[in-house]
Design an enzyme around this catalytic site. Structure first.
Site, PDB file in Angstrom:
ATOM      1  N   GLU A 187      69.229   9.801 -83.019  1.00  0.00           N
ATOM      2  CA  GLU A 187      68.511   8.940 -82.068  1.00  0.00           C
ATOM      3  C   GLU A 187      67.347   9.683 -81.415  1.00  0.00           C
ATOM      4  OE1 GLU A 187      71.738   9.716 -81.874  1.00  0.00           O
ATOM      5  OE2 GLU A 187      72.762   7.896 -82.540  1.00  0.00           O
TER       6      GLU A 187
ATOM      7  N   HIS B 174      51.154  29.974 -67.931  1.00  0.00           N
ATOM      8  CA  HIS B 174      51.899  30.789 -68.880  1.00  0.00           C
ATOM      9  C   HIS B 174      50.944  31.561 -69.769  1.00  0.00           C
ATOM     10  CE1 HIS B 174      54.493  27.530 -67.565  1.00  0.00           C
ATOM     11  NE2 HIS B 174      55.514  28.290 -67.811  1.00  0.00           N
TER      12      HIS B 174
ATOM     13  N   HIS C  23      56.032  35.843 -70.101  1.00  0.00           N
ATOM     14  CA  HIS C  23      56.138  34.443 -70.519  1.00  0.00           C
ATOM     15  C   HIS C  23      55.532  33.490 -69.510  1.00  0.00           C
ATOM     16  CE1 HIS C  23      57.973  30.480 -70.940  1.00  0.00           C
ATOM     17  NE2 HIS C  23      58.062  30.741 -72.219  1.00  0.00           N
TER      18      HIS C  23
ATOM     19  N   HIS D  27      81.043   3.230 -75.891  1.00  0.00           N
ATOM     20  CA  HIS D  27      79.999   2.430 -76.527  1.00  0.00           C
ATOM     21  C   HIS D  27      79.457   1.329 -75.624  1.00  0.00           C
ATOM     22  CE1 HIS D  27      81.238   4.734 -79.908  1.00  0.00           C
ATOM     23  NE2 HIS D  27      80.521   4.063 -80.766  1.00  0.00           N
TER      24      HIS D  27
ATOM     25  N   HIS E 217      53.496  24.564 -72.637  1.00  0.00           N
ATOM     26  CA  HIS E 217      53.218  25.492 -71.544  1.00  0.00           C
ATOM     27  C   HIS E 217      52.093  26.460 -71.916  1.00  0.00           C
ATOM     28  CE1 HIS E 217      56.523  27.402 -73.898  1.00  0.00           C
ATOM     29  NE2 HIS E 217      55.821  28.488 -73.711  1.00  0.00           N
TER      30      HIS E 217
ATOM     31  N   ARG F 234      75.408  -8.069 -78.532  1.00  0.00           N
ATOM     32  CA  ARG F 234      76.163  -8.124 -79.777  1.00  0.00           C
ATOM     33  C   ARG F 234      76.803  -9.503 -79.938  1.00  0.00           C
ATOM     34  NH1 ARG F 234      81.706  -7.645 -81.326  1.00  0.00           N
ATOM     35  NH2 ARG F 234      81.942  -6.795 -83.415  1.00  0.00           N
TER      36      ARG F 234
END
Lengths: 679, 679
Positions: A417, A33, A267, A479, A73, A526
């Site tokens: 997360e 690139h 690019h 879940h 890149h 759990r």
């Protein structure tokens, strides 16, 4: 005035050297690139030449500035700089760009190339890694610096791109960085407004400056990215701002000075011969030889070596003074930065869960263990994506790392997360921290990209995942992880451990802390699970080998082997005892908490646990069965969940989905009868 | 004045009915999330009572407003509204909240409960789904509306939460919605500033209004979420703004009116008896019976039925007028909304790749096929996360759906894989569109959460993933998928197809279009692959059964079976022909492009392809081997990549990593010799 002019000329010479080295690398590889190196060389050079505190002769110096090239890149740009400033990256390596065995792969790879601080390429990851590095710097500074002794005091810089800005992980990390006021972060945004499909305007019309101000960032610019004095001023402004992270918006032209500048063609495609010729001509660069490095440019850029050595020496002097005044701290700092194990780190772990312990969810056991470990492992720090209470990942009494204060060891990542994973990776990359993260196993899907990179880099992060199956019950299929456990097992270099009870949980954490070869995912329930009475069953330290014979009805070769992990080990045990008692079978029950650890054992050990001759094998795990054929083959049975779950109390789900001791026993009976077992 | 007061009283009665139904549901289940229903009831009621265009007797009405509850954990709120406004959701179902077999699971599930427009729960997904719905509405309007005939003309509403705002997928989707000017989107942001770990301020201090303005949104408020007239005005403002999407910031109090209001305790724990008593007392609500619905409230809320029927009738009248004037369009619209197959949709597919076709990358073949399909499938629309040119996913001549115009069929998602997946899901949920997405296989990691939900909802989306292995070459390990293919196979209800050549690619697309039972992932190569000469080998339509005997050296039972997928089928063929020619083995080569399709075949067919008696089996695939034991068992061999890749030209990587015909042949020889093959 004359001198300034001369300096400016030298700057341009250096910048063009970087440009054309990069262009020639891509040309030689016929792959890569070129656009970003051409457009961003000016401001990246300015950063490296005038600001970056680093020592090319010691890329591991603890207090160096961190530099991340998030658009990986553009690797040719980084390799050019590393070579020119004197890192151990020869011209020959530049010529071997993107070739087998070279130190100049398509995207920068941590651990392979000296001076590469993070493996980048998947967009957004480097952005968030840098946030983690800055967090680690801040954390270590708060813990180790003393009045007049700033032994931790460096900046974290990154180059970030239009693509990075579009990725969600960037937004998450940027919002958190604003909240946590990571002031020693200076990011340079290469805003060239071109991406692969064309103008960024097709997909990206937001006002980035406004957005980052909304996050609480200090925004400088837009400035021209090729205006060296302006970039210089902007970086100074960024450094001077100590409360807020800084974003410097550098307007650039992709593929600058080439006939295809400002287009998406610049690019990702190597320039053709004519384009290279025209570009070199446009900047008065000699057409031959390729990989041309003018002496003045090299000599100027190589000053980085002496500057870096001086800087490190100066730091060493400071550190000696610090060590005199705070010998214990100094020693601990060195050990922590070196990733050495803390003395007596696992004291207090054994005996946490004696045989008479009440049934305990492995998430609860993990919480206890984590809170024991934190007392002896000074770099252990982390947090959850807003599921601290549920994942039992809070370090009680250790405070928060937050807006107000930066000393605490609990990080509230927010419902982010993805950024949590990437920031933890950055913390680990910085050194001095052993980070952990925590969320529900189903949400591991949100953080797979940074976990993959951590595994690729073989850095240490402990990922805690709780609520590991339909055993979580009423929250329902969104879940309830089903495919996630097996999905994580598929990631190379990632060790996945799903302990069967509290005692195996202790061993799982021990394995995670001891494993210096890469990240670990710990998978916890759990629901409450009986604590296996180790006076009746084999000791939990069998986990260290990944799998072990937990129980056997008779000493001789078994008729059938039952294999389970996590909460299903109890089901295998119940089935096994019933088969032994009622059917008179010779039964073996194997706990197999970690496939990676087990598969790494010598064949002899694996044979001793799973003898080839015994083909009547039943595996039970509350997840997909794809993969279990590795242990049960074509002749065994795997009992699991090849569908999504449902919303109901856990015990009903186990019943309805047939993950029960009865079903395991029934499958075992069928296999033994088929094989003509003599029971 | 008196009437207004009375109205306000009735509103409050209705709002409290919703509140306490929700609270009683959670109490009865002893599980669920009461806080949001208590805090958000006021503004959600206002939306449903005064604005939402829907017909409880026909939840599938094409031109209904779409409503998404992005914080799916507040499901009790939605179920209360559905029951009260007259959907087919009985009081008995409310009493069975979160129980096995009920229509009121822990999080709303599309397809299970009438009136639920999307399965939500994992945060951010609903936010982005709504963007997809609004996009679909806009797209369909542009294609089907005619002067004085707005047959597509509805709003998309969503309730979104603090948690949604923190997720990266929300940022991605919001930025794109601003760019695309989706003006008929009205989102109500339940800003209660409390999350599970405590105050949002610990992790989230950004200025959300400013951030959304930066994206190009129209922001209203903050207003008080419990101020019905203010909410009314705000929604009107949102509706009136047709250029920009609208975000209404509603300040609320989590667990409002309870003794624990405004705390994280009110978020996810059922209230205890005393808390319920106090809350009911605070609002003058009768303590008994639980699930109390005052007649006036019910009668008012059930007016939604007659309003809805009138609205749909009115729309039907309009549609009849439209059908008279544009009979062909009307017919096509109905078929498209009904998901009926387009007539002669697959004309022109056969014969695209005759035997003499030059070696063709399957990504290129896919591009050709896609561009043939688009001519006959009016709802087929989609795009790429800035990899259109690389994934060959551009619909040539069909224009862009962009800032300027909304008629085009190419969507430039930007570098936003996660939002791309979720937006495509929303488009599919809306109806009328068969969406596809495209990116590199390695970036499937960024979009697993929405793919999982699409699979769970069994909605139709085609995910195109190219650059499917080390075969992509020099971009290196960050871009080389290794574990992804197997990881996708693990997702229930998702069909994964990795064709071996251009002819199988045609069949793969055919299978994707024909599969109405859920989403499909199509896995394509970057590198060129020989087009298998179907006059010499079995026809590609064998793909329809997932796996088939591609070639066999002799008619009788084989000594060894070689199994491959995608680019490795050619390797298996080469190995097979060498084993037959040089070693004189009886060899069978099986192409196994789709495990899901194959495993769904009758045992007899599967046995005919992979006879149990033949245990000498070698699988070859340039990905992890976990899982391949399903077909090769304990006695076969799987040749693949159990490590990350490297940056080098593809052919060198295949050689270095030993994914070669020679290695396959050698493994086969060992197996045959072990089994005492009579070759």
């Amino acid at each position: 005035m004359t001198e300034m002019k001369t300096d400016a000329k030298l700057d341009q010479l250096c910048i063009n050297t970087i440009r054309f080295l990069s262009l020639d690398m891509v040309d030689r590889a016929k792959s890569g690139h070129p656009g970003t190196p051409m457009g961003a060389a000016d401001f990246v050079y300015t950063l490296w030449d005038r600001f970056l505190k680093h020592n090319p002769n010691n890329p591991k110096w603890a207090d160096r500035d961190r530099f991340v090239l998030s658009p990986g890149h553009a690797s040719a740009l980084l390799y050019s700089l590393l070579h020119l400033t004197g890192y151990d990256l020869s011209m020959n390596e530049l010529r071997r760009f993107r070739q087998w065995g070279s130190k100049t792969p398509g995207h920068p790879e941590y651990g392979l190339t000296p001076g590469v601080s993070a493996t980048t390429g998947p967009l957004g990851q480097g952005f968030a890694n840098g946030i983690g590095m800055a967090l680690a710097e801040n954390w270590l500074g708060e813990h180790y610096n003393r009045p007049n002794h700033n032994i931790v005091d460096h900046f974290t810089y990154a180059v970030v791109s239009d693509g990075d800005m579009q990725e969600g992980v960037t937004s998450e990390a940027a919002s958190l960085a604003g909240t946590l006021r990571l002031g020693k972060l200076v990011y340079l945004y290469d805003s060239n407004e071109v991406q692969i499909e064309g103008s960024t305007k097709m997909a990206f019309r937001e006002n980035v400056a406004r957005r980052f101000k909304a996050y609480g960032w200090h925004v400088v610019g837009p400035i021209r990215g090729d205006d060296v004095p302006a970039v210089d001023r902007a970086i100074r402004e960024g450094q001077a701002e100590t409360e807020r992270p800084s974003l410097i918006i550098c307007k650039t032209i992709i593929g600058h000075y080439s006939p295809i500048q400002g287009t998406s063609k610049a690019h990702s495609d190597p320039f053709d011969k004519e384009e290279i010729r025209e570009t070199k001509a446009a900047l008065g660069w000699p057409q031959h030889p390729s990989f041309y490095v003018p002496k003045e440019a090299l000599s100027h850029l190589r000053e980085a070596i002496s500057r870096g050595e001086d800087a490190e020496k100066e730091w060493n002097r400071c550190f000696e003074g610090y060590a005199l005044e705070y010998p214990e701290l100094a020693q601990r700092f060195k050990a922590q930065m070196g990733g050495e194990p803390s003395p007596r780190w696992d004291e207090g772990l054994d005996g946490l869960f004696p045989a008479e312990t009440e049934p305990t969810a492995t998430r609860d056991a993990s919480g206890k263990i984590l809170n024991a470990l934190v007392q002896r492992i000074p770099g252990l720090t982390g947090g959850s994506a807003d599921l601290g209470p549920s994942t039992k990942s809070y370090l009680v009494g250790y405070g928060n790392f937050g807006f107000q204060e930066h000393y605490g060891r609990n990080i509230h990542f927010g419902v982010r997360e993805h950024a949590m994973g990437a920031i933890a990776g950055g913390m680990s990359l910085h050194g001095g921290i052993l980070p952990y993260t925590a969320t529900f196993l189903t949400f591991s899907d949100y953080m797979r990209p940074p976990m993959r990179l951590a595994a690729m880099m073989r850095i240490r992060v402990v990922y805690v995942f709780t609520h590991d199956s339909i055993g979580l019950g009423q929250d329902g299929p969104t879940h309830q992880p089903v495919e996630h456990l097996m999905g994580l097992r598929g990631v190379p270099n990632l060790t996945v451990i799903r302990p069967a009870d509290a005692t195996e949980t202790t061993e799982a954490w021990r394995a995670a802390i001891l494993d210096v070869r890469g990240p670990t995912a710990l998978i916890f329930s759990r629901q409450k699970l009986p604590v296996i009475d180790r006076t009746r069953y084999s000791p939990a330290k069998g986990l260290r080998r990944g799998g072990y014979v937990l129980w056997q009805s008779k000493a001789m070769d078994p008729d059938v082997i039952l294999i389970g992990t996590g909460s299903e080990v109890q089901i295998a045990l119940d089935a096994g005892e019933s088969l032994a008692d009622k059917d008179g079978y010779k039964v073996r029950v194997v706990s197999l908490p970690s496939w990676e650890l087990f598969d790494a054992q010598p064949l002899k050990y694996r044979e001793s646990v799973l003898p080839s001759s015994v083909r009547a094998r039943v595996a039970v795990e509350a997840g997909i069965t794809i993969g279990w054929e590795r242990y049960v083959g074509l002749d065994g049975a795997a009992i699991g969940m090849n569908r999504f779950g449902a919303s109901a109390p856990a015990e009903i789900l186990y019943e309805k989905f047939g993950i029960t001791a009865e079903r395991v026993a029934e499958a075992a009976r069928q296999l033994v009868q088929r094989d003509g077992g003599d029971a």
